[in-house]
Motif scaffolding. Sequence first.
Motif, PDB file in Angstrom:
ATOM      1  N   GLU A  89       0.842  -1.187   0.000  1.00 27.81           N
ATOM      2  CA  GLU A  89       0.000   0.000   0.000  1.00 27.81           C
ATOM      3  C   GLU A  89       0.885   1.248   0.000  1.00 27.81           C
ATOM      4  O   GLU A  89       1.846   1.345   0.765  1.00 27.81           O
ATOM      5  N   ILE A  90       0.565   2.193  -0.886  1.00 26.34           N
ATOM      6  CA  ILE A  90       1.241   3.489  -0.840  1.00 26.34           C
ATOM      7  C   ILE A  90       0.171   4.557  -0.687  1.00 26.34           C
ATOM      8  O   ILE A  90      -0.984   4.383  -1.104  1.00 26.34           O
ATOM      9  N   ALA A  91       0.504   5.665  -0.072  1.00 30.45           N
ATOM     10  CA  ALA A  91      -0.476   6.708   0.241  1.00 30.45           C
ATOM     11  C   ALA A  91      -0.971   7.383  -1.030  1.00 30.45           C
ATOM     12  O   ALA A  91      -0.214   7.626  -1.972  1.00 30.45           O
ATOM     13  N   LEU A  92      -2.282   7.653  -1.050  1.00 34.75           N
ATOM     14  CA  LEU A  92      -2.851   8.446  -2.139  1.00 34.75           C
ATOM     15  C   LEU A  92      -2.599   9.912  -1.818  1.00 34.75           C
ATOM     16  O   LEU A  92      -3.156  10.463  -0.879  1.00 34.75           O
ATOM     17  N   THR A  93      -1.759  10.545  -2.560  1.00 30.36           N
ATOM     18  CA  THR A  93      -1.423  11.944  -2.296  1.00 30.36           C
ATOM     19  C   THR A  93      -1.986  12.819  -3.410  1.00 30.36           C
ATOM     20  O   THR A  93      -3.171  13.121  -3.423  1.00 30.36           O
ATOM     21  N   ASN A  94      -1.138  13.197  -4.336  1.00 29.17           N
ATOM     22  CA  ASN A  94      -1.597  14.075  -5.409  1.00 29.17           C
ATOM     23  C   ASN A  94      -2.635  13.420  -6.308  1.00 29.17           C
ATOM     24  O   ASN A  94      -3.464  14.105  -6.915  1.00 29.17           O
ATOM     25  N   GLU A  95      -2.599  12.084  -6.398  1.00 26.12           N
ATOM     26  CA  GLU A  95      -3.543  11.421  -7.293  1.00 26.12           C
ATOM     27  C   GLU A  95      -4.991  11.658  -6.864  1.00 26.12           C
ATOM     28  O   GLU A  95      -5.909  11.651  -7.674  1.00 26.12           O
ATOM     29  N   ASP A  96      -5.234  11.862  -5.564  1.00 22.32           N
ATOM     30  CA  ASP A  96      -6.600  12.026  -5.056  1.00 22.32           C
ATOM     31  C   ASP A  96      -6.812  13.427  -4.491  1.00 22.32           C
ATOM     32  O   ASP A  96      -7.629  13.637  -3.614  1.00 22.32           O
ATOM     33  N   THR A  97      -6.073  14.399  -5.005  1.00 22.13           N
ATOM     34  CA  THR A  97      -6.208  15.795  -4.576  1.00 22.13           C
ATOM     35  C   THR A  97      -6.465  16.652  -5.813  1.00 22.13           C
ATOM     36  O   THR A  97      -5.723  16.574  -6.792  1.00 22.13           O
ATOM     37  N   ALA A  98      -7.534  17.439  -5.763  1.00 25.45           N
ATOM     38  CA  ALA A  98      -7.877  18.274  -6.920  1.00 25.45           C
ATOM     39  C   ALA A  98      -8.553  19.550  -6.438  1.00 25.45           C
ATOM     40  O   ALA A  98      -9.481  19.505  -5.628  1.00 25.45           O
ATOM     41  N   ASP A  99      -8.087  20.679  -6.942  1.00 33.51           N
ATOM     42  CA  ASP A  99      -8.680  21.973  -6.628  1.00 33.51           C
ATOM     43  C   ASP A  99      -9.771  22.261  -7.656  1.00 33.51           C
ATOM     44  O   ASP A  99      -9.488  22.554  -8.815  1.00 33.51           O
TER      45      ASP A  99
ATOM     46  N   PRO B  11      -3.918  18.869  -8.676  1.00 32.31           N
ATOM     47  CA  PRO B  11      -3.076  18.101  -9.603  1.00 32.31           C
ATOM     48  C   PRO B  11      -3.636  16.735  -9.980  1.00 32.31           C
ATOM     49  O   PRO B  11      -3.123  16.090 -10.882  1.00 32.31           O
ATOM     50  N   GLY B  12      -4.681  16.236  -9.271  1.00 31.41           N
ATOM     51  CA  GLY B  12      -5.156  14.880  -9.496  1.00 31.41           C
ATOM     52  C   GLY B  12      -6.545  14.830 -10.090  1.00 31.41           C
ATOM     53  O   GLY B  12      -7.095  15.836 -10.560  1.00 31.41           O
ATOM     54  N   LEU B  13      -7.135  13.635 -10.078  1.00 30.93           N
ATOM     55  CA  LEU B  13      -8.472  13.403 -10.615  1.00 30.93           C
ATOM     56  C   LEU B  13      -9.469  13.297  -9.459  1.00 30.93           C
ATOM     57  O   LEU B  13      -9.367  12.387  -8.635  1.00 30.93           O
ATOM     58  N   PRO B  14     -10.442  14.200  -9.377  1.00 28.07           N
ATOM     59  CA  PRO B  14     -11.405  14.160  -8.280  1.00 28.07           C
ATOM     60  C   PRO B  14     -12.437  13.058  -8.501  1.00 28.07           C
ATOM     61  O   PRO B  14     -12.849  12.781  -9.623  1.00 28.07           O
ATOM     62  N   ARG B  15     -12.871  12.435  -7.409  1.00 28.15           N
ATOM     63  CA  ARG B  15     -13.869  11.367  -7.471  1.00 28.15           C
ATOM     64  C   ARG B  15     -15.252  11.917  -7.120  1.00 28.15           C
ATOM     65  O   ARG B  15     -15.395  12.767  -6.245  1.00 28.15           O
ATOM     66  N   ASN B  16     -16.274  11.394  -7.835  1.00 26.51           N
ATOM     67  CA  ASN B  16     -17.677  11.689  -7.518  1.00 26.51           C
ATOM     68  C   ASN B  16     -17.927  13.198  -7.369  1.00 26.51           C
ATOM     69  O   ASN B  16     -18.394  13.672  -6.337  1.00 26.51           O
ATOM     70  N   VAL B  17     -17.652  13.930  -8.430  1.00 27.93           N
ATOM     71  CA  VAL B  17     -17.890  15.375  -8.427  1.00 27.93           C
ATOM     72  C   VAL B  17     -19.388  15.636  -8.642  1.00 27.93           C
ATOM     73  O   VAL B  17     -19.989  15.117  -9.590  1.00 27.93           O
ATOM     74  N   VAL B  18     -19.983  16.447  -7.782  1.00 30.76           N
ATOM     75  CA  VAL B  18     -21.411  16.750  -7.853  1.00 30.76           C
ATOM     76  C   VAL B  18     -21.600  18.263  -7.717  1.00 30.76           C
ATOM     77  O   VAL B  18     -20.997  18.895  -6.840  1.00 30.76           O
ATOM     78  N   VAL B  19     -22.437  18.828  -8.596  1.00 28.00           N
ATOM     79  CA  VAL B  19     -22.832  20.230  -8.489  1.00 28.00           C
ATOM     80  C   VAL B  19     -24.295  20.279  -8.057  1.00 28.00           C
ATOM     81  O   VAL B  19     -25.153  19.631  -8.672  1.00 28.00           O
ATOM     82  N   GLN B  20     -24.566  21.040  -7.000  1.00 29.77           N
ATOM     83  CA  GLN B  20     -25.933  21.235  -6.519  1.00 29.77           C
ATOM     84  C   GLN B  20     -26.283  22.709  -6.644  1.00 29.77           C
ATOM     85  O   GLN B  20     -25.483  23.578  -6.280  1.00 29.77           O
ATOM     86  N   ASP B  21     -27.475  22.976  -7.148  1.00 36.06           N
ATOM     87  CA  ASP B  21     -27.902  24.350  -7.407  1.00 36.06           C
ATOM     88  C   ASP B  21     -29.275  24.588  -6.787  1.00 36.06           C
ATOM     89  O   ASP B  21     -30.165  23.737  -6.873  1.00 36.06           O
TER      90      ASP B  21
END
Length: 282
Positions: free
Chosen positions: A28-38, A64-74
């Motif tokens: 196991e290696i830590a999810l760092t930049n891969e699971d971080t997204a602005d 820098p990474g790919l965000p998971r389950n992105v949802v926009v609520q309006d």
Amino acid sequence: LNIGRMITLPDIGIVPSDEYDLFFSLDEIALTNEDTADLDLTKSCEPRTGQSFDCTIIVDNLGPGLPRNVVVQDTLSTDAGASSFTLNTPTFTMENSYTTGPFSCTVTPPDKFACELGTIPVDGKSIISFTVTASQPDTFDDTAKVTTDSTDPNMDNNEGKFRVIVVDIDIKPGDSKNTISINNDKSARVAILGTATFDVTTVDLSPLATDAPKFGGSTPHVPVRSSLGDVNKDDIQDLVLTYNSGPKNPLGFNSGDTQGCITGALTDGTPILGCDPVRIIK
């Protein structure tokens, strides 16, 4: 092979005509930049004819990474209540992605919707479009928020708000038919009606402002004169604008038009729009 896992294989020496047992280990290696997204959300709305306004929500992935389950609520709010507007079903498209859409969103009547965007590529964006049509004057506030199951290091840019004011107007005060001739040289007067909560002196009348109130059909113009008065006798000031229709119909009305509309803005930049029935004659 899941992102965030590394397979370590031992060195293998192959000897012909022999038998081998192969072993490997998972670390196991830590999810760092891969699971971080602005994620950055911006929102804008543009008035159009028919007391409608088109809104656009843009969500950018700054990395820098790919965000998971992105949802926009309006959420749309107004003091007049749900019966004062209709909301169409929003759609969204993806830019810089393998899939472009458009994709549909889920509306929770009367005033909410959610768009499940999945993931957004780095330097990619999702564009959400929808239209609100008002049936009566009021102030409409719209708030959009974006969330993700991943780490977003900057939450300050995850929300966008926008306000549009639908105003009550009276074309040709005193003329119940609102008759406009497209072939004469008379002026058209239009009143923006003030209310207890709407001060007409906040309307931007600067002749150099791109948001000065425009009136007409296909080619609306800015007013040539303005004045204050109480045209509907409710003891509240109204803004009376004069538009010179001219002999060549520069305001662009056509014989089949049934509405005349004003679009403009307040001095603080808040968009306004309003429509009134018209009777077009030659």
